[in-house]
Design a protein around this motif. Structure first.
Motif, PDB file in Angstrom:
ATOM      1  N   LEU A 195      26.543  59.269  35.741  1.00 39.43           N
ATOM      2  CA  LEU A 195      27.997  59.404  35.638  1.00 39.43           C
ATOM      3  C   LEU A 195      28.410  60.862  35.558  1.00 39.43           C
ATOM      4  O   LEU A 195      27.693  61.702  35.008  1.00 39.43           O
ATOM      5  CB  LEU A 195      28.526  58.692  34.390  1.00 39.43           C
ATOM      6  N   ARG A 387      30.791  51.845  30.582  1.00 40.88           N
ATOM      7  CA  ARG A 387      30.394  51.712  31.992  1.00 40.88           C
ATOM      8  C   ARG A 387      29.002  51.092  32.105  1.00 40.88           C
ATOM      9  O   ARG A 387      28.771  50.211  32.938  1.00 40.88           O
ATOM     10  CB  ARG A 387      30.426  53.096  32.669  1.00 40.88           C
ATOM     11  N   ASP A 772      30.056  51.706  41.277  1.00 42.14           N
ATOM     12  CA  ASP A 772      30.505  52.933  40.622  1.00 42.14           C
ATOM     13  C   ASP A 772      31.235  53.814  41.617  1.00 42.14           C
ATOM     14  O   ASP A 772      30.872  53.891  42.795  1.00 42.14           O
ATOM     15  CB  ASP A 772      29.323  53.710  40.023  1.00 42.14           C
TER      16      ASP A 772
END
Length: 790
Positions: A195, A387, A772
């Motif tokens: 991320l 997430r 994502d």
């Protein structure tokens, strides 16, 4: 449904705490009668402007100020060589491995980010000062730049400070590495995620500004500035400019938003004060919006790889995190704390995770010094946790709501000791989950989602079970972790002879409604009319000491300090009444402003009558001092831990990448609520900023360290029409260790919202296999993600 406000005179004294009393700050703010720093005018006042580097990284050669000095209206031009003061910005939080390179108030040998100042000009008008600053001729030798932490830590990257040490600012870890490794060895399922939590620019409505006045006769230096913590600014500035702290008066007038950017000590404030002292004339500096973009401390800036271990039943057994954190060109005031103790300690989220290990490497880069932005570390932690939890549920084919439910910390397990140092105070996480699912009618939505997909419409729902730590404390613990300041709060409550009250508190509000909520607290504790209470904060001459406003600490710490002082007043009043009624103090009861002897309510004395007697001092107990006031320094036993469940519903057009947030439900538990309307407003503002990060905002630099998003034409702050009508609900789980039972609310929406929206978008795009997309989720990024997944 929005909470309706109430006029204060319609609320009984015994109900003032917890009522949606109208904000008393608003009339002056909305009628233009408020005083902001730029409103301050002084006779014979000068204006300061800075000559700033156009380069992200460069050596500085000759600085020719002659053309600027020759301009009509220019009073002086200063470079670093002209100030005989320490002139370095200090760091307020230290880590064991921390490198602290010098952070000068004016660069002299090298500039390390676009906007780094090399000179200041003082002139008789703002326009002349700005023109003269442009006329300063600086010889630069441009150097290679690096703006992301991953690139800065890579082999061969251009270095910002000591060439031999690279760009590593610190290396930090928390948790049990061995235990976590064992959890992965025994795991039935492992979930991986990479991320980026992008850099954000805070963009408060009012830019940073300073007005400084110097009295050579008394050596008093008075500084008005856009500050979230005037006392800390006074302390730090006194060292930077070598001025006695007791001769330095810092005042924050009305402040048009802060969001963290006005916590830190910047060079500009010190330079304004130095110029005023040097020239013995008032000097004003107001940042342009461009300067704000280039020099305000940005927030976030994480690049993270993480793994989560699951057993065969889908329970989380381990969590491993590796984060590279962007610290910018120099260390800002509290920068080292944000990606370490404000981030790593929240990585358990709302979940019972038996093994966690996190490693964080801080990196120097050619962007402005990075520091706290609304939430400060907590949003980065919550985004990562929520997430990867969403991804884990998908990977094992389980409903994301039920996956969360079975991994929550049980309500019977509080206080709950996490594997990352902190102990959660109280909570009931299923309650907020159930409230949100009911509000959104979760099962019905899933049916609607399936039908919509058959018609080519892609709906998604995203959940965010967030937790945050507020009211950082106690001071002893903070000191052990590296804080170079206490995290207590002070208050002085003074009951005047007429019975009205002035309460002084060391916080410094900038839009949160402190004058309203603090008056409610004092009115409730003393049992006097709300309108008879005045709150004073944000002024080092009025309030002797204070620690300011940030980290959702004002109610939990500042409000508790007011409670402590008010209760001392009640106890002194009890002794006075006992003396006058010839009773034992233990037999005197107090109820909403009235004292009476137990069993004899007809013999009652109001606290305002007691105030008159305390100042008249004709009939007081032996050895009692006259007057009726009390001071407290409140140092909490622990952080407070608000929590909640936010849910976003979005529709996504895969052909264009367009996203519409159709519904947003926020269920928050912030403990006891002093004023529900102000709580609602804080949630609304925070969610708006969180949606901004998810969909619109992000600082972007090119390979030379040039800011590409340096104006509101390039950096998108969401407008009102881009924020859906927010549906807010709350549960109440009081904090057990402060007298108000409050937990804090100022950052909750910002912490919760980004992952709610991103989870919703990826849920909508599951038919395409999109798990994502990097924030901000622009239309192009969404479209590309769909095309690549195809």
């Amino acid at each position: 449904m929005s909470i309706e406000t109430i006029d204060a005179d319609e609320v009984p004294i015994e109900e003032v705490l917890g009522s949606a009393v109208k904000r008393r700050e608003d009339p002056s703010l909305i009628t233009g009668r408020a005083e902001y720093t730029d409103d301050i005018q002084r006779p014979n006042m000068l204006h300061m402007a800075a000559t700033r580097s156009p380069y992200g990284h460069a050596k500085v050669g000759d600085i020719d100020t002659s053309e600027a000095e020759a301009m009509d209206g220019v009073e002086a031009v200063f470079t670093a060589a002209d100030f005989d003061v320490p002139g370095e910005i200090p760091v307020g939080w230290l880590l064991e491995s921390l490198r602290t390179p010098p952070h000068p108030i004016l660069a002299s040998e090298r500039v390390r980010y676009q906007g780094d100042a090399v000179a200041v000009v003082v002139a008789d008008s703002r326009a002349v000062a700005a023109d003269a600053a442009q006329a300063v001729d600086v010889e630069y030798e441009q150097l290679d730049a690096v703006t992301s932490p991953g690139d800065a830590l890579a082999e061969g990257a251009p270095t910002l400070h000591d060439e031999d040490d690279g760009n590593v600012a610190f290396e930090w870890e928390l948790g049990d590495a061995e235990k976590t490794s064992a959890a992965f060895e025994d795991a039935d399922e492992i979930v991986d995620i990479d991320l980026v939590n992008q850099l954000l620019i805070s963009n408060p409505m009012e830019p940073r500004a300073t007005v400084a006045e110097y009295d050579a006769g008394s050596d008093d230096l008075r500084v008005h500035m856009t500050s979230q913590n005037p006392h800390l600014h006074r302390l730090l500035m006194s060292g930077v400019i070598d001025h006695p702290e007791q001769k330095l008066h810092v005042r924050a007038p009305d402040v048009g938003g802060g969001f963290g950017a006005k916590i830190h000590h910047y060079a500009d404030e010190a330079l304004t004060a130095l110029c005023a002292r040097e020239l013995e004339r008032p000097v004003k500096w107001v940042a342009t919006r461009t300067e704000g973009f280039q020099t305000d401390a940005p927030g976030r800036g994480h690049e993270t790889s993480a793994r989560m271990a699951l057993d065969a039943d889908g329970h989380i057994t381990g969590f491993e995190v590796d984060t590279k954190a962007n610290l910018g060109a120099y260390l800002s005031t509290f920068a080292p704390a944000v990606p370490t103790y404000l981030y790593g300690t929240l990585l358990s989220g709302q979940y019972d995770i038996p093994a966690i290990h996190v490693e964080v490497t801080g990196a120097f880069t050619n962007v402005p010094p990075v520091d706290a932005y609304r939430g400060a570390g907590r949003p980065e932690a919550s985004y990562l946790v929520e997430r990867i939890v969403t991804q884990a549920a998908r990977q094992i084919g389980e409903d994301p709501a039920e996956f969360r439910r079975k991994n929550f910390v049980d309500s019977d397990d509080f206080p709950y000791q996490t594997e990352v140092a902190v102990e959660y105070d109280s909570g009931d996480y299923e309650k907020t989950l159930d409230a949100a699912l009911d509000a959104i009618d979760y099962d019905a939505f899933r049916e609607e989602q399936e039908l919509a997909r058959e018609d080519g419409k892609y709906l998604g729902i995203g959940l965010s079970a967030y937790i945050e730590a507020c009211g950082l404390a106690p001071s002893e613990l903070a000191g052990q972790l590296g804080a170079q300041a206490g995290l207590w709060e002070s208050s002085l409550v003074r009951v005047h002879q007429s019975g009205t009250v002035t309460a002084y508190v060391g916080t410094s509000g900038h839009g949160q409604g402190h004058a309203t909520t603090f008056s409610q607290i004092v009115a409730d504790e003393l049992g006097i009319p709300y309108d008879d209470v005045e709150i004073v904060e944000g002024d080092t001459d009025e309030v002797p000491q204070g620690m300011g406003t940030y980290g959702s600490r004002s109610a939990a710490v500042g409000g508790s300090a007011l409670v402590e002082s008010a209760r001392k007043i009640v106890e002194k009043s009890r002794e006075i009444v006992a003396h006058q009624l010839e009773a034992d103090a233990e037999d005197v009861e107090f109820d909403h402003g009235t004292f009476h002897v137990a069993g004899a309510p007809e013999q009652s004395v109001g606290i305002q009558e007691v105030a008159g007697a305390a100042y008249l001092a004709h009939d007081l107990p032996d050895d009692m001092e006259p007057g009726l006031e009390a001071t407290s320094f409140y140092d909490p036993d622990n952080f407070v831990f608000p929590f909640g469940l936010h849910a976003a519903i979005v529709s996504v057009d895969p052909d264009s990448g367009e996203i519409e947030v159709e519904r947003y439900v926020a269920v928050d538990d912030v403990g006891n609520q002093i004023n529900p309307k102000i709580v609602e407003g804080q949630i609304h503002g925070g969610v708006a900023q969180g949606i901004g990060q998810a969909l619109y905002e992000g600082a972007q630099y090119d390979e030379n360290g040039t800011l590409l998003t340096g104006s509101l034409q390039d950096y998108t702050v969401p407008k009102a029409e881009q924020i859906p009508e927010l549906e807010t609900e709350s549960t109440v789980t009081p904090c057990p260790h402060n007298p108000l039972g409050v937990k804090g609310v100022g950052e909750a929406g910002t912490i919760a919202a980004p992952q709610a929206v991103v989870n919703a978008v990826t849920d909508a795009l599951q038919p395409f296999g999109v798990d994502d997309i990097e924030m901000p989720l622009t239309e192009e990024r969404v479209w590309r993600a769909v095309e690549e997944a195809k």
